[in-house]
Design an enzyme around this catalytic site. Sequence first.
Site, PDB file in Angstrom:
ATOM      1  N   SER A  81      -2.569   5.456   5.145  1.00 41.89           N
ATOM      2  CA  SER A  81      -2.690   4.217   4.764  1.00 41.89           C
ATOM      3  C   SER A  81      -4.194   3.576   5.031  1.00 41.89           C
ATOM      4  O   SER A  81      -5.001   4.317   5.164  1.00 41.89           O
ATOM      5  CB  SER A  81      -1.931   3.292   5.838  1.00 41.89           C
ATOM      6  OG  SER A  81      -2.240   3.247   7.142  1.00 41.89           O
ATOM      7  N   LYS A  82      -4.042   2.265   4.593  1.00 44.93           N
ATOM      8  CA  LYS A  82      -5.681   1.891   4.572  1.00 44.93           C
ATOM      9  C   LYS A  82      -6.341   1.788   5.773  1.00 44.93           C
ATOM     10  O   LYS A  82      -7.570   2.157   5.942  1.00 44.93           O
ATOM     11  CB  LYS A  82      -5.582   0.492   4.058  1.00 44.93           C
ATOM     12  CG  LYS A  82      -5.279   0.344   2.645  1.00 44.93           C
ATOM     13  CD  LYS A  82      -5.487  -0.978   2.164  1.00 44.93           C
ATOM     14  CE  LYS A  82      -4.925  -1.510   0.737  1.00 44.93           C
ATOM     15  NZ  LYS A  82      -5.098  -2.690   0.194  1.00 44.93           N
ATOM     16  N   ARG A  83      -5.668   2.040   6.951  1.00 48.92           N
ATOM     17  CA  ARG A  83      -6.276   2.221   8.308  1.00 48.92           C
ATOM     18  C   ARG A  83      -6.934   3.443   8.397  1.00 48.92           C
ATOM     19  O   ARG A  83      -7.724   3.543   9.312  1.00 48.92           O
ATOM     20  CB  ARG A  83      -5.383   1.906   9.479  1.00 48.92           C
ATOM     21  CG  ARG A  83      -4.298   3.097   9.403  1.00 48.92           C
ATOM     22  CD  ARG A  83      -3.303   2.847  10.863  1.00 48.92           C
ATOM     23  NE  ARG A  83      -2.147   4.001  10.810  1.00 48.92           N
ATOM     24  CZ  ARG A  83      -1.250   3.829  10.312  1.00 48.92           C
ATOM     25  NH1 ARG A  83      -0.866   2.802   9.384  1.00 48.92           N
ATOM     26  NH2 ARG A  83      -0.425   4.801  10.586  1.00 48.92           N
ATOM     27  N   HIS A  84      -6.674   4.448   7.686  1.00 49.91           N
ATOM     28  CA  HIS A  84      -7.537   5.648   7.630  1.00 49.91           C
ATOM     29  C   HIS A  84      -8.662   5.854   6.716  1.00 49.91           C
ATOM     30  O   HIS A  84      -9.203   6.806   6.464  1.00 49.91           O
ATOM     31  CB  HIS A  84      -6.460   6.758   7.254  1.00 49.91           C
ATOM     32  CG  HIS A  84      -5.155   6.861   8.118  1.00 49.91           C
ATOM     33  ND1 HIS A  84      -3.825   6.443   7.826  1.00 49.91           N
ATOM     34  CD2 HIS A  84      -5.196   7.432   9.574  1.00 49.91           C
ATOM     35  CE1 HIS A  84      -3.130   6.681   8.670  1.00 49.91           C
ATOM     36  NE2 HIS A  84      -3.619   7.172   9.879  1.00 49.91           N
ATOM     37  N   GLY A  85      -8.996   4.660   6.069  1.00 48.30           N
ATOM     38  CA  GLY A  85     -10.150   4.559   5.198  1.00 48.30           C
ATOM     39  C   GLY A  85      -9.528   4.419   3.679  1.00 48.30           C
ATOM     40  O   GLY A  85      -8.659   3.900   3.371  1.00 48.30           O
TER      41      GLY A  85
END
Length: 493
Positions: A252-256
């Site tokens: 997800s976006k939390r991984h970049g």
Amino acid sequence: MDRPRVRFAPSPTGYLHVGGARTALFNWLFARRHGGTFILRIEDTDTERSSDEMVAGILESMHWLGLEWDEGPEIGGPHAPYFQTQRFDRHREVAFALLADGHAYKCYCAPELLKSKRDEAEKASGGWKYDRACLQRSTAEQQTLEGSGVQPAVRFKVPPGRTSYIDGVRGAIEFDHEQIEDFVILRSNGLPTYHLSVVADDLDMKITQVIRGDDHISNTPKHLLLWRALGQTPPAFAHIPLILGTDKKRLSKRHGATSVTEYERLGYLPEAMVNFLGLLGWSPGGDREVMSRDELVAAFTLDGISGGDAVFNPEKLDWFNGQYLAQLTPEDLVRRVRPLLETAGLWREEYGAGRREWLQRVLRLVLPRVRRLPDFVEQARPFLTSTVDYDPDAVTKHFAQADLDTHVEALVAALEQDAQPFDEPTIERVLRSVAEARGIKAARLIHAARIAATGKAVSPGIFEVLALLEKPLTIVRLRHLVSYLRTAPDQGP
């Protein structure tokens, strides 16, 4: 194998995600491996969240990756249109056919009532499925309800029994129909659901293999039931495991960055992205990693797809990108870097003509320190500007030395007086001679020259750097360092 027909069917509710890109790639590789047809279909039935901008973004990302389609948007094909919203009449036709054949029935239940029943059941037992309240309604009841303005949905009537199939990745999978409720195929507003649309379109487009993410496994029994109710042989199914972040949670976006567009903007090469995605949950066997597009096609089989979730490792992607950057020809390197240099205000017309070979040498010199295309801008900047700024940490570390200004001044004089070509051997000979004559270690002059030339304490080989800067600019920068050392505040601790 007969020539397969496969499809990638993204929803334009967002840009192309790397998970979707990998699904597209696996379909593309399968089609190319077996001389089949790769179809791009836009599943835009979520009309509230879909947009033309997202469609354009998906197409642009597919082009950037080089996953050109044989049928679909922009090029058409024998089974057009390739947008689901343009196929609603066909979907309704299929729903009414199922209704006429007794495989479906009209449902007049209000959404609010269904939600209430579901909520109550979940509070009591934790599970609920539709109770077929409308299955036994008489024709008279239906006419009365419709006469009062109630618009029915259409539900598929799930038969008793079990559905099983052999998944191309997971193997044998079986579902008990007791766990499947009579699902809606046509909403009360006349719009088809995903289940109806995808089966109708796959049928019309003669899809032979469905290769998709394993988040669709729970949908597969519903789709198989629809295929069989229509009297058609379903395609083969293969479900690809999820892509996880390095923390083993769903990407997800939390991984970049998660969209292909973002990776293009960050300066990754499409060749590297394709190679990386191709090996994300699939293996050709052996220890091969760097594989060209043609090599991926030749080796690709569904058997090579792992049953376990794949981990998206950004560091591995950087490694792949470095491998492909190193393979670029000097000319191709300039072509790809030029737009970035132009944006940074560092491009000069002479780099496209008389100084082109020189720029190629600069880019090759800094290449080992580059992970992505934008890195070239900062790494090459000292060569493309008239002045450099000194890194404070480099100043603190290397300038707190007595008489450094006079040592550098002596180096300037020696370089000016030397009549030999200003190349690496000459520069090294002169520098070491000055150091020896002044009774200091050559490293003191090397560190000083590096900071003078690049502003940094770390760079490619200093003699190569100075040779590419050429004599006039090298002399200017060394003289500037002498002036700086004599006027700057004390650099000592």
